[in-house]
Write an enzyme that holds these catalytic residues in place. Structure first.
Site, mmCIF file in Angstrom:
data_model
loop_
_atom_site.group_PDB
_atom_site.id
_atom_site.type_symbol
_atom_site.label_atom_id
_atom_site.label_comp_id
_atom_site.label_asym_id
_atom_site.label_seq_id
_atom_site.Cartn_x
_atom_site.Cartn_y
_atom_site.Cartn_z
ATOM 1 N N ASP A 309 41.059 36.787 45.805
ATOM 2 C CA ASP A 309 42.118 37.557 46.463
ATOM 3 C C ASP A 309 41.948 39.048 46.212
ATOM 4 O O ASP A 309 41.507 39.477 45.136
ATOM 5 C CB ASP A 309 43.475 37.095 45.923
ATOM 6 C CG ASP A 309 44.633 37.837 46.544
ATOM 7 O OD1 ASP A 309 44.856 37.675 47.758
ATOM 8 O OD2 ASP A 309 45.297 38.604 45.822
ATOM 9 N N GLU A 360 38.213 37.917 50.018
ATOM 10 C CA GLU A 360 39.242 38.424 50.924
ATOM 11 C C GLU A 360 39.187 39.944 50.791
ATOM 12 O O GLU A 360 39.815 40.535 49.921
ATOM 13 C CB GLU A 360 40.618 37.876 50.539
ATOM 14 C CG GLU A 360 41.694 38.189 51.584
ATOM 15 C CD GLU A 360 42.773 39.129 51.075
ATOM 16 O OE1 GLU A 360 43.497 39.692 51.924
ATOM 17 O OE2 GLU A 360 42.897 39.323 49.859
#
EC number: 2.4.1.18
Length: 635
Positions: A309, A360
């Site tokens: 993330d 990401e």
């Protein structure tokens, strides 16, 4: 015996302090131990600047048990017979100013259910895995040549009990795995399942990195879920948050009274946007903590991939909304973050080279998926946020005006192979007023679903692996809400069940047709037929596999106007047939029969010497494949 125990600890802690202990979860936390012919538990914690550390818990009526500092390693340790598995415990830290506070165990494998927050005495489960066939099959073909179609799931809101309670892992395994298998996805990706106090954070503000959220179950339950998924041919990916962590004062924040896991520089430590603290990615011990955590999920829980993330937050010093401290030369790149990511990926692939390491990353940072030895960050996939933003923006435009914004759809082909891309339509795109996928598309329900089918068919034909968030597959009308289950009731309404069936068929086609997944990393896998048809707003291109005669012709019509006698160039003389028509009645459209086979005409069309003539349905996408063609090898 005690000297030997501490000598062994010091050797382990030497690696930890130099940033090279990648299974440090075997050292820290609560561990069953047999010492001086006594059974008990050893507790070890890293608190380098603490004046004193004690163990407290149910087993001591929360009275202090003194811990011993292990040389100059910064770690504290104690052996005790009084602890019992499942007991609550914490560490009582005294900082250099004489202040006392209670902290969780950063390496605990279990916690109380929030709002309670104590660590639970628990050791790493010793599991005999039964997923050998899955593990062997993963190594038979390179990941880039395989289909990768991910179903993204928020654990607590896929299904809920009638009284509003979330499912646990055992309950979810019984329903989610069969559903994903039936629908034809290849992988489940969980939003963070690690321990976190606030459900509204969706799991992205973690307190217990080595534990499963207690409201969902235990590490053993998660392992059992992964094993069951593997036995059913489904991979499991977890979202992971190494960039920032929850700042609740009982957790990692200023653990020993000083910056421990976070940066000393307050500008770098504070994450204003998310209300969290950033890990100090230049600190050796943080390397050992975080990389060990990635290995924990890969090795001990058999996950097939980790979606990292907020990579951008680790690459740029000024990515956040608050004040920032530049490098000495004034630059904004986080050199420590870059080095950490390279090290993370190198170590992860050293453990298992089939692992999916997915970034990401939302900027144009170069070479995210290039190998470390070639100057890249070393991930093997990156979310294509540019494709996602442009595509959703395009489909939100009234079809009458899409011709003026056709470049939103075609631009992605210019950079489709700059990285190994994954095309995501994730949870972030169906919250905060953005509307659901269906809600973004103009028109009445019929035209909305027609557009939605065409969007998905275009997405699955576009180079890059795939990810869709739960609810996308049923045409959910409402935005995702973390406190409610997927809007399953819509399947009783017109179009939704047919749309779900369409997604099931599309998923199956994606797996069966090598042209849709075998060459996703180079221009040899795609050839544009016509990307300049603004007037009719029709895009046509070819997807190719490694076999020359195995290809698909994709024609997408992005307006609600049927185009009859539409001429399109094809690479070979012969006969072609319709494989997919998004406007078939069984999918919710109006077509009852597929088109007749199409014979080529010798006619120049751009780079092609032959053409076929088709009817392109309104707001529809066609997949056409060769049936009998000439001038190509049969191999």
């Amino acid at each position: 015996m005690k000297r030997n125990i501490y000598q062994d600890l010091e050797e382990e802690l030497y690696l930890f302090n130099h940033g090279n202990h990648f299974e440090s979860y075997h050292v820290f936390g609560s561990k069953r131990s047999f010492e001086d012919q006594l059974d008990g538990w050893r507790f070890t914690v890293w608190a380098p600047h603490a004046k004193n550390v004690c163990l407290v818990g149910d087993f001591s009526q929360w009275e202090s048990i003194e811990m011993e500092k292990i040389g100059d390693t910064g770690a504290w340790s104690v052996f005790t017979q009084v602890a019992t598995e499942g007991d609550c415990y914490k560490y009582q830290i005294e900082d250099q100013h004489g202040r006392h506070f209670l902290k969780i165990d950063p390496y605990a494998h279990a916690f109380e259910v929030p709002p309670k927050d104590a660590s639970l005495v628990s050791d790493l489960p010793d599991r005999k895995w039964r997923d050998g066939r899955w593990q062997a099959n993963k190594k038979r073909k390179k990941i880039y040549q395989k289909p990768l179609n991910i179903y993204e799931v928020h654990f607590a809101s896929w299904r809920r009990h009638p009284d509003g309670r979330s499912y646990n892992f055992k309950e979810l395994a019984a329903e989610l795995i069969p559903y994903v298998k039936e629908m034809g996805y290849t992988h489940i990706e969980f939003m963070p399942v690690m321990e976190h106090p606030l459900e509204a954070s969706w799991g992205y503000q973690i307190t217990g990195y080595y534990a499963v959220a207690a409201r969902y179950g235990t590490v053993e339950d998660f392992q059992a879920f992964v094993e069951e998924a593997h036995k059913n041919g489904i991979g499991v990916i977890v979202d992971w948050v190494p960039g920032h962590f929850c700042r609740n004062d009982y957790a990692l924040a200023y653990y020993d009274g000083s910056p421990t896991f976070e940066y000393h520089d307050i500008n770098r430590a504070n994450n204003v946007r998310w209300g969290t603290l950033n890990f100090d990615l230049g600190k050796n011990q943080v390397h050992s903590f975080l990389i060990s955590n990635a290995i924990f999920w890969i090795k001990e829980c058999h996950v097939d991939g980790i979606r990292v993330d907020a990579v951008s937050n680790m690459l740029y010093l000024d990515y956040d909304e608050g004040p920032w401290t530049p490098n000495e030369d004034g630059s904004n790149d986080n050199k420590q973050g870059v080095n950490f990511l390279k090290k993370l990926n190198t170590v992860a692939f050293g453990y298992d080279d089939t692992t999916l390491m997915i970034a990401e990353e939302s900027t144009s940072w170069a070479n995210v998926t290039k190998p470390v030895e070639m100057g890249g960050l070393g991930f093997n996939y990156k979310w294509n946020m540019g494709w996602m933003n442009d595509t959703l923006k395009f489909f939100s435009i009234d079809p009458l005006y899409r011709k003026d914004h056709f470049n939103l759809l075609t631009f992605s082909f210019m950079y489709a192979f700059n990285e190994n891309f994954l095309l995501p339509i994730s949870h972030d795109e169906v919250v905060h007023g953005k509307r659901s996928l269906l809600g973004r598309i103009p028109g009445d329900r019929y035209n909305q679903f027609a557009g939605l089918r065409s969007l998905q068919a275009y997405m699955f034909a576009h180079p890059g692996k795939k990810l869709n968030f739960m609810g996308n597959e049923i045409g959910q009308f409402l935005e995702w809400r973390f406190h409610e289950e997927v809007e399953w009731g819509v399947l009783k309404q017109p179009f939704n069940t047919e749309y779900q069936f369409f997604i099931k068929q599309l998923n199956q086609l994606y797996k069966e047709q090598k042209a849709l997944h075998e060459i996703d990393d180079s221009y040899t896998g795609v050839e544009i037929i016509d990307a300049d048809n603004h007037a009719e707003t029709i895009l046509s291109f070819i997807r190719k596999s490694e076999k020359e005669r195995d290809f698909l012709i994709i024609i997408s019509n992005f307006t609600p106007i049927e185009r009859r006698s539409f001429v399109v160039g094809v690479p070979y003389e012969g006969t072609y047939e319709e494989l997919l028509n998004t406007e078939m009645k069984e999918f919710g459209g109006t077509w009852t029969t597929k088109q007749a086979d199409m014979k080529t005409t010798e006619q120049n069309y751009k780079q092609f010497s032959h053409t076929i003539e088709v009817t392109v349905p309104a707001s529809g996408t066609l997949y056409i494949r060769p049936k009998r063609i000439y001038g190509v090898s049969k191999k």
